[in-house]
Design a protein around this motif. Structure first.
Motif, mmCIF file in Angstrom:
data_model
loop_
_atom_site.group_PDB
_atom_site.id
_atom_site.type_symbol
_atom_site.label_atom_id
_atom_site.label_comp_id
_atom_site.label_asym_id
_atom_site.label_seq_id
_atom_site.Cartn_x
_atom_site.Cartn_y
_atom_site.Cartn_z
ATOM 1 N N LEU A 139 0.668 -1.290 0.101
ATOM 2 C CA LEU A 139 0.146 -0.094 -0.005
ATOM 3 C C LEU A 139 0.936 1.282 0.066
ATOM 4 O O LEU A 139 0.425 2.539 -0.289
ATOM 5 C CB LEU A 139 -0.935 -0.263 1.114
ATOM 6 N N CYS A 140 2.078 1.157 0.285
ATOM 7 C CA CYS A 140 3.059 2.354 0.274
ATOM 8 C C CYS A 140 3.717 2.590 -0.992
ATOM 9 O O CYS A 140 4.333 3.217 -1.314
ATOM 10 C CB CYS A 140 3.975 2.361 1.316
ATOM 11 N N HIS A 141 3.122 1.867 -2.174
ATOM 12 C CA HIS A 141 3.669 1.766 -3.390
ATOM 13 C C HIS A 141 3.373 2.998 -4.266
ATOM 14 O O HIS A 141 4.052 3.524 -5.066
ATOM 15 C CB HIS A 141 3.404 0.496 -4.208
ATOM 16 N N VAL A 142 2.162 3.577 -4.121
ATOM 17 C CA VAL A 142 1.547 4.651 -4.764
ATOM 18 C C VAL A 142 1.512 5.965 -3.982
ATOM 19 O O VAL A 142 0.773 5.870 -2.823
ATOM 20 C CB VAL A 142 0.290 4.228 -5.100
ATOM 21 N N ILE A 143 2.350 7.076 -4.305
ATOM 22 C CA ILE A 143 2.042 8.202 -3.877
ATOM 23 C C ILE A 143 1.418 9.101 -4.692
ATOM 24 O O ILE A 143 1.674 9.313 -5.685
ATOM 25 C CB ILE A 143 3.557 8.822 -3.409
ATOM 26 N N TRP A 144 0.123 9.766 -4.120
ATOM 27 C CA TRP A 144 -0.644 10.642 -4.915
ATOM 28 C C TRP A 144 -0.664 11.884 -3.976
ATOM 29 O O TRP A 144 -1.195 11.756 -2.785
ATOM 30 C CB TRP A 144 -2.059 9.805 -5.059
ATOM 31 N N PRO B 227 9.815 -6.616 5.692
ATOM 32 C CA PRO B 227 9.078 -5.703 6.253
ATOM 33 C C PRO B 227 8.979 -4.061 5.878
ATOM 34 O O PRO B 227 7.776 -3.631 5.805
ATOM 35 C CB PRO B 227 9.592 -5.509 8.029
ATOM 36 N N ALA B 228 9.949 -3.581 5.455
ATOM 37 C CA ALA B 228 9.991 -2.239 4.936
ATOM 38 C C ALA B 228 9.860 -1.974 3.483
ATOM 39 O O ALA B 228 10.146 -1.002 2.835
ATOM 40 C CB ALA B 228 11.186 -1.550 5.706
ATOM 41 N N ALA B 229 9.701 -3.129 2.762
ATOM 42 C CA ALA B 229 9.537 -3.116 1.252
ATOM 43 C C ALA B 229 8.354 -2.613 0.665
ATOM 44 O O ALA B 229 7.159 -2.841 1.379
ATOM 45 C CB ALA B 229 9.590 -4.593 0.705
ATOM 46 N N THR B 230 8.309 -2.027 -0.506
ATOM 47 C CA THR B 230 7.015 -1.587 -1.263
ATOM 48 C C THR B 230 6.683 -2.603 -1.938
ATOM 49 O O THR B 230 5.357 -2.323 -2.870
ATOM 50 C CB THR B 230 7.575 -0.571 -2.041
ATOM 51 N N GLY B 231 6.898 -3.885 -2.082
ATOM 52 C CA GLY B 231 6.507 -5.002 -2.738
ATOM 53 C C GLY B 231 7.212 -6.283 -2.761
ATOM 54 O O GLY B 231 8.558 -6.100 -2.319
ATOM 55 N N ALA C 8 10.457 1.507 3.590
ATOM 56 C CA ALA C 8 9.155 2.302 3.910
ATOM 57 C C ALA C 8 8.799 2.240 5.384
ATOM 58 O O ALA C 8 8.904 0.980 5.935
ATOM 59 C CB ALA C 8 7.887 1.840 3.062
ATOM 60 N N GLY C 9 8.348 3.257 5.965
ATOM 61 C CA GLY C 9 7.783 3.327 7.497
ATOM 62 C C GLY C 9 6.666 2.999 7.486
ATOM 63 O O GLY C 9 6.198 2.694 8.803
ATOM 64 N N ALA C 10 5.716 3.180 6.672
ATOM 65 C CA ALA C 10 4.211 3.037 6.925
ATOM 66 C C ALA C 10 3.676 2.193 5.792
ATOM 67 O O ALA C 10 4.234 2.310 4.644
ATOM 68 C CB ALA C 10 3.375 4.234 6.987
ATOM 69 N N LEU C 11 2.679 1.562 5.822
ATOM 70 C CA LEU C 11 1.709 0.683 4.833
ATOM 71 C C LEU C 11 2.771 -0.085 3.947
ATOM 72 O O LEU C 11 2.634 -0.229 2.665
ATOM 73 C CB LEU C 11 1.039 1.831 4.035
ATOM 74 N N SER C 12 3.847 -0.720 4.524
ATOM 75 C CA SER C 12 4.681 -1.608 3.979
ATOM 76 C C SER C 12 4.268 -3.027 3.506
ATOM 77 O O SER C 12 3.119 -3.289 4.066
ATOM 78 C CB SER C 12 6.008 -1.468 4.706
#
Length: 302
Positions: free
Chosen positions: A104-109, A289-293, A127-131
């Motif tokens: 869920l951290c993959h998309v920044i809008w 844990p901190a990955a974007t996918g 990533a620190g959130a939604l990873s």
């Protein structure tokens, strides 16, 4: 679709999202739904929904995964003593050919992540959130495959084709299945079949996918995750000035984990043969844990 209409759609979907800020739409999967999904198993047949990892350059893989055998090497053949074969693997996760899951951290809008969280938690370590850590217990539920080329009587949808909400509903009716709350929805556009038969092409310029308005279908049915044998987004984009509108709507507005570039060429015939298009599905992402996918191999169990 104009940029203004897209923002209005994004606002409606964000207001209608079924999941909470902690796990996104995965919160729609309850323990009872997992038990119900387990009852989908009848034949005991397990089928992979992932394509083999691409390790050689291709028009859709200019930066392929790198797999190297580190031992034994040609100059050091194994002797009589104990030896171990070892290897190393590296991948650009969010590529245009390998099956992978988007966190869920993959998309920044507009400077934010899903749930209006500020996009300021990224560091060189991750990533620190939604990873990806949100999926550390796996994703287990009822999978539903909607086969759009089958609906249209063709082996695949040509690159650039955009699947509509009406086609999703028609596929449901034709296949005798209904997508519901907490389901893992998989949409086949035939991307892999075309690649197998005709060879790879530059998918950044042309690929089949979902029209942005199909996310209203996803929101209304309150699905838990969305997967496609393309990357869900068609090319060229359906929205002025937004290259990946389906990613923005799915991940950022609805909190849906996306599974990109899957393959359904083994599953679809099995579903047709058994006359049912729902199944138990198990997705076991890596513990990064901190990955974007991460690369992923979902398993359908019929």
């Amino acid at each position: 679709m104009s940029a203004t209409d897209f923002r209005l759609l994004h606002g409606r979907l964000h207001a209608a999202r079924a999941g909470g800020p902690e796990r996104g739409a995965l919160a729609t999967i309850t323990p009872q739904q997992v038990l119900t999904a387990a009852a989908e198993v009848r034949s005991g047949r397990a089928v992979s929904l992932a394509a083999p990892v691409q390790t050689t350059p291709a028009p859709d893989a200019p930066d392929p995964a790198r797999h190297q055998l580190t031992a034994p090497v040609d100059s050091e053949p194994p002797g009589d003593a104990l030896h171990f074969a070892r290897d190393r693997f590296a991948m650009n996760v969010h590529n245009d050919v390998d099956s992978h899951l988007d966190a869920l951290c993959h998309v920044i809008w507009d400077g934010t992540l899903y749930g209006n969280l500020p996009a300021d938690s990224f560091t060189s370590t991750g990533a620190g959130a939604l990873s990806l850590d949100l999926t550390h217990d796996g994703i287990v539920g009822r999978g539903v495959l909607l086969d759009i080329p089958r609906l249209n009587g063709v082996p695949w949808l040509e690159p650039g084709t955009q699947v509509t909400t009406e086609e999703l509903a028609a596929a449901e009716a034709a296949q005798g299945v209904r997508v519901g709350r907490g389901d893992l929805l998989f949409v086949r556009v035939g991307h892999r079949r075309r690649r197998i038969d005709l060879g790879a092409w530059d998918v950044t310029r042309a690929r089949a996918g979902l029209h942005p308005t199909t996310l209203e279908f996803a929101a209304a049915r309150q699905i838990a995750a969305l997967g496609c044998d393309s990357n869900s987004d068609p090319a060229p984009s359906a929205v002025d000035g937004v290259a990946f509108p389906v990613h923005v709507l799915a991940v950022h507005a609805l909190g849906l984990h996306l599974l990109d570039y899957l393959q359904f060429e083994e599953l679809a015939p099995q579903c047709a043969q058994q006359g049912r298009w729902s199944f138990l599905c198990v997705v076991a992402p890596l513990r990064l844990p901190a990955a974007t996918g991460c690369p992923v191999n979902p398993i359908a169990i019929l």
